[in-house]
Design a protein around this motif. Sequence first.
Motif, PDB file in Angstrom:
ATOM      1  N   ILE A 238       0.862  -1.186   0.000  1.00  0.00           N
ATOM      2  CA  ILE A 238       0.000   0.000   0.000  1.00  0.00           C
ATOM      3  C   ILE A 238       0.896   1.232   0.000  1.00  0.00           C
ATOM      4  O   ILE A 238       1.661   1.459   0.933  1.00  0.00           O
ATOM      5  N   ARG A 239       0.791   2.046  -1.036  1.00  0.00           N
ATOM      6  CA  ARG A 239       1.632   3.233  -1.159  1.00  0.00           C
ATOM      7  C   ARG A 239       0.974   4.466  -0.558  1.00  0.00           C
ATOM      8  O   ARG A 239       1.641   5.333   0.009  1.00  0.00           O
ATOM      9  N   ALA A 240      -0.353   4.586  -0.711  1.00  0.00           N
ATOM     10  CA  ALA A 240      -1.053   5.782  -0.215  1.00  0.00           C
ATOM     11  C   ALA A 240      -2.521   5.452  -0.036  1.00  0.00           C
ATOM     12  O   ALA A 240      -3.068   4.579  -0.714  1.00  0.00           O
ATOM     13  N   ILE A 241      -3.168   6.152   0.894  1.00  0.00           N
ATOM     14  CA  ILE A 241      -4.610   6.023   1.086  1.00  0.00           C
ATOM     15  C   ILE A 241      -5.197   7.397   1.368  1.00  0.00           C
ATOM     16  O   ILE A 241      -4.523   8.295   1.876  1.00  0.00           O
ATOM     17  N   ASP A 242      -6.464   7.548   1.014  1.00  0.00           N
ATOM     18  CA  ASP A 242      -7.201   8.763   1.344  1.00  0.00           C
ATOM     19  C   ASP A 242      -8.651   8.362   1.551  1.00  0.00           C
ATOM     20  O   ASP A 242      -9.162   7.463   0.872  1.00  0.00           O
ATOM     21  N   ALA A 251      -9.839   5.443  -1.037  1.00  0.00           N
ATOM     22  CA  ALA A 251      -9.009   5.260  -2.221  1.00  0.00           C
ATOM     23  C   ALA A 251      -7.636   4.812  -1.745  1.00  0.00           C
ATOM     24  O   ALA A 251      -6.977   5.520  -0.981  1.00  0.00           O
ATOM     25  N   ALA A 252      -7.234   3.629  -2.168  1.00  0.00           N
ATOM     26  CA  ALA A 252      -5.928   3.091  -1.800  1.00  0.00           C
ATOM     27  C   ALA A 252      -5.150   2.808  -3.075  1.00  0.00           C
ATOM     28  O   ALA A 252      -5.723   2.393  -4.090  1.00  0.00           O
ATOM     29  N   SER A 253      -3.846   3.030  -3.038  1.00  0.00           N
ATOM     30  CA  SER A 253      -3.022   2.759  -4.210  1.00  0.00           C
ATOM     31  C   SER A 253      -1.865   1.850  -3.839  1.00  0.00           C
ATOM     32  O   SER A 253      -1.253   1.992  -2.780  1.00  0.00           O
ATOM     33  N   PHE A 299       6.073   4.165 -10.477  1.00  0.00           N
ATOM     34  CA  PHE A 299       5.115   3.733  -9.466  1.00  0.00           C
ATOM     35  C   PHE A 299       4.296   4.921  -8.996  1.00  0.00           C
ATOM     36  O   PHE A 299       4.628   6.079  -9.274  1.00  0.00           O
ATOM     37  N   ILE A 300       3.215   4.635  -8.275  1.00  0.00           N
ATOM     38  CA  ILE A 300       2.334   5.670  -7.721  1.00  0.00           C
ATOM     39  C   ILE A 300       2.921   6.191  -6.417  1.00  0.00           C
ATOM     40  O   ILE A 300       3.343   5.420  -5.563  1.00  0.00           O
ATOM     41  N   ARG A 301       2.931   7.508  -6.253  1.00  0.00           N
ATOM     42  CA  ARG A 301       3.452   8.112  -5.020  1.00  0.00           C
ATOM     43  C   ARG A 301       2.356   8.607  -4.086  1.00  0.00           C
ATOM     44  O   ARG A 301       2.485   8.495  -2.873  1.00  0.00           O
ATOM     45  N   SER A 302       1.295   9.190  -4.619  1.00  0.00           N
ATOM     46  CA  SER A 302       0.276   9.793  -3.758  1.00  0.00           C
ATOM     47  C   SER A 302      -1.083   9.676  -4.423  1.00  0.00           C
ATOM     48  O   SER A 302      -1.190   9.659  -5.660  1.00  0.00           O
ATOM     49  N   THR A 303      -2.133   9.596  -3.587  1.00  0.00           N
ATOM     50  CA  THR A 303      -3.508   9.509  -4.063  1.00  0.00           C
ATOM     51  C   THR A 303      -4.380  10.397  -3.186  1.00  0.00           C
ATOM     52  O   THR A 303      -4.323  10.304  -1.961  1.00  0.00           O
ATOM     53  N   LYS A 304      -5.186  11.265  -3.811  1.00  0.00           N
ATOM     54  CA  LYS A 304      -6.065  12.159  -3.064  1.00  0.00           C
ATOM     55  C   LYS A 304      -7.451  12.173  -3.701  1.00  0.00           C
ATOM     56  O   LYS A 304      -7.591  12.248  -4.925  1.00  0.00           O
TER      57      LYS A 304
END
Length: 632
Positions: A238-242, A251-253, A299-304
């Motif tokens: 899991i890289r980021a969640i919001d 939203a999880a990435s 890769f994915i760094r952030s998710t908002k």
Amino acid sequence: MGPSSVLNSSKLDALPTDILIIILGYLNTAQSVAHLAATCKGLHQLISARGWRIFVKSCFNSLTLLSSNANEDWVNMARVLTAQARDWDRRAFVFHSLSLPETRRPDARRGHGAQSIPGNIIVDAHLRETGRFDEEFVVWGSGEDVIARIRRNDRKTIPSETWHMCKGSETGFIEGKGDTTSISIVKSHSFGEGDDLGVVVGRANGDLRLLSIGESNFGRTLMHFRPSPNSSIHQNEIRAIDVDSGSSVIAASTRESVWLYPVQTGNQAQSKNIPDSPYIDPITTLSLKDSQKSSSFDFIRSTKIFNKDTIAVALNRSFDPIRVLTITQTGLETSAVPRFLDEHPYIGSSPRTVRALLPVDVRSITGGGGNVLLSSWDDGTIRLQDLRTPSPIDRVYQDNFEVATPINALISYGLERFVAGSAYSHMLKVFDFRWTRGYYHTDSLPCSSNSPYPTPKPPTIVNEPEYYDNRPACDHVLGRLCRWHMLSRHDFYRPNCNIYLPFRNYASSPIYSLAKPSDTSATLYAGLSGLLMEFTLKSCVYTNSIPTTNQLSYVRQRGKVAVLETGDGAAILDISKCQRVPEIRRQLFSNDEYSSAVARKQHRLDEALQDRREFPAFETQTHFDTHQAANE
């Protein structure tokens, strides 16, 4: 008509209430409101009932304010917000570090597979109103453990705080693979006063859960988000969640995919407990690697999440490093954000990286709206743009000292300022949005024909603004300000700043995460390597000891910081215009007895950063003579 009748008809309190309310909207200092309330009983009653609310909403309209109908709360809010505005402008900060003592830190030499370096601290915070009390929740992941501190206060004092820990080793997680990589408190209005808040925790092994952070059952798993075993898609790191509390969606990435999960809050979630609960399958998922509409990325760094329909994703090394996902009835659809036309010439045409995203609420601006995003890029710029259109409010910010240093984390306070965490060192960067302000703390200070002092020394080659009106006092009838009040509002005399944090326990660490309980909170939290920093505005520091329970052996230490002023924050296209020898000020926490109280207040910076050689000569000499005469 006699003279007495003329006098009575000219009284301010004889005006209609609607006119008085309009007048109150033009008062720009709390001092003016208080003085007006002291003139007569009628105005005192009006201001107590409506005046302070009008003042707060007029001067701090871009902040998300506490929902209160009590008159006393609005008076207190005016007091707190004006003091905070002064502290931000004068760099009146106090820092504490929260860390485990040396004996509790992991040591790889013991031979038990422990990590030789501390884990990165990932933190989130939230302020919840419960009647006349506020509860501040600060939750952070430290390695495989999840820790929380809950403070309960009556908006004036802190009567208590409690600490809790959910040890990862006791729930099957191991160091490294089970480390917390992302964390987000579910800030939902559906939680009742008796309900426990929840926090979504993502880990390096792909585990994603909703945990309770209530007093009675801290750490209990409320929901476990994972695809069914027969799913063809695997949920790895899991890289980021919001969390969008309004639509109850997470939203999880992972490295290359975005997942949407439903989240239930309050007692509904508590009824679902592991291991009896079923798998919580994703609503939908999308692999950005498989998208045919955009370029490749690492890769994915952030998710908002912006709203119930829109998600923004930041990518590592891509020609389209920001993607916009639209939530539809059939799943997720992706598109790239229009590219900036003013690319910096010294960067080149290589793939770009966006490290952090932050949605910005611009509804307080006339005509403002839309999906406005603040994003930090690998060239050191921080960009503000409307994702849907080439917005007229687009702007590029940059640290004028460390021009090309990227940013790891962003947090904002309405449209007044935002704070950025360096990706390379233990440094916070404070930026002014540079929109027109509703409140300047300098407006309540005495008039003067002097310029604000000391004169800033920005790292960029810029000239001090020219101002030929040496008016010693403001003329409010003509609408003309004195020299000191006029220049005190100028961007040149309100520069941004970098703050070097005290970091003694380990080698220098980047800032991995930032969190604030609310727009009106005086405390900001920064997660570093093995260390949580507590940044508090000086006027809101609690001097009395706080009764605590279960401190978990965490040590709280105060540290002194260094401050460097960095100019107005405008993007620099020609880096040759930077002069690399700026002035660094270190906190001293000692009062200068050879300067007057007025001189210390009119100094641009906090007393802990002042140097008596910077005061006007007549102020220093006058106070010295008075001090000497008193001792003779």
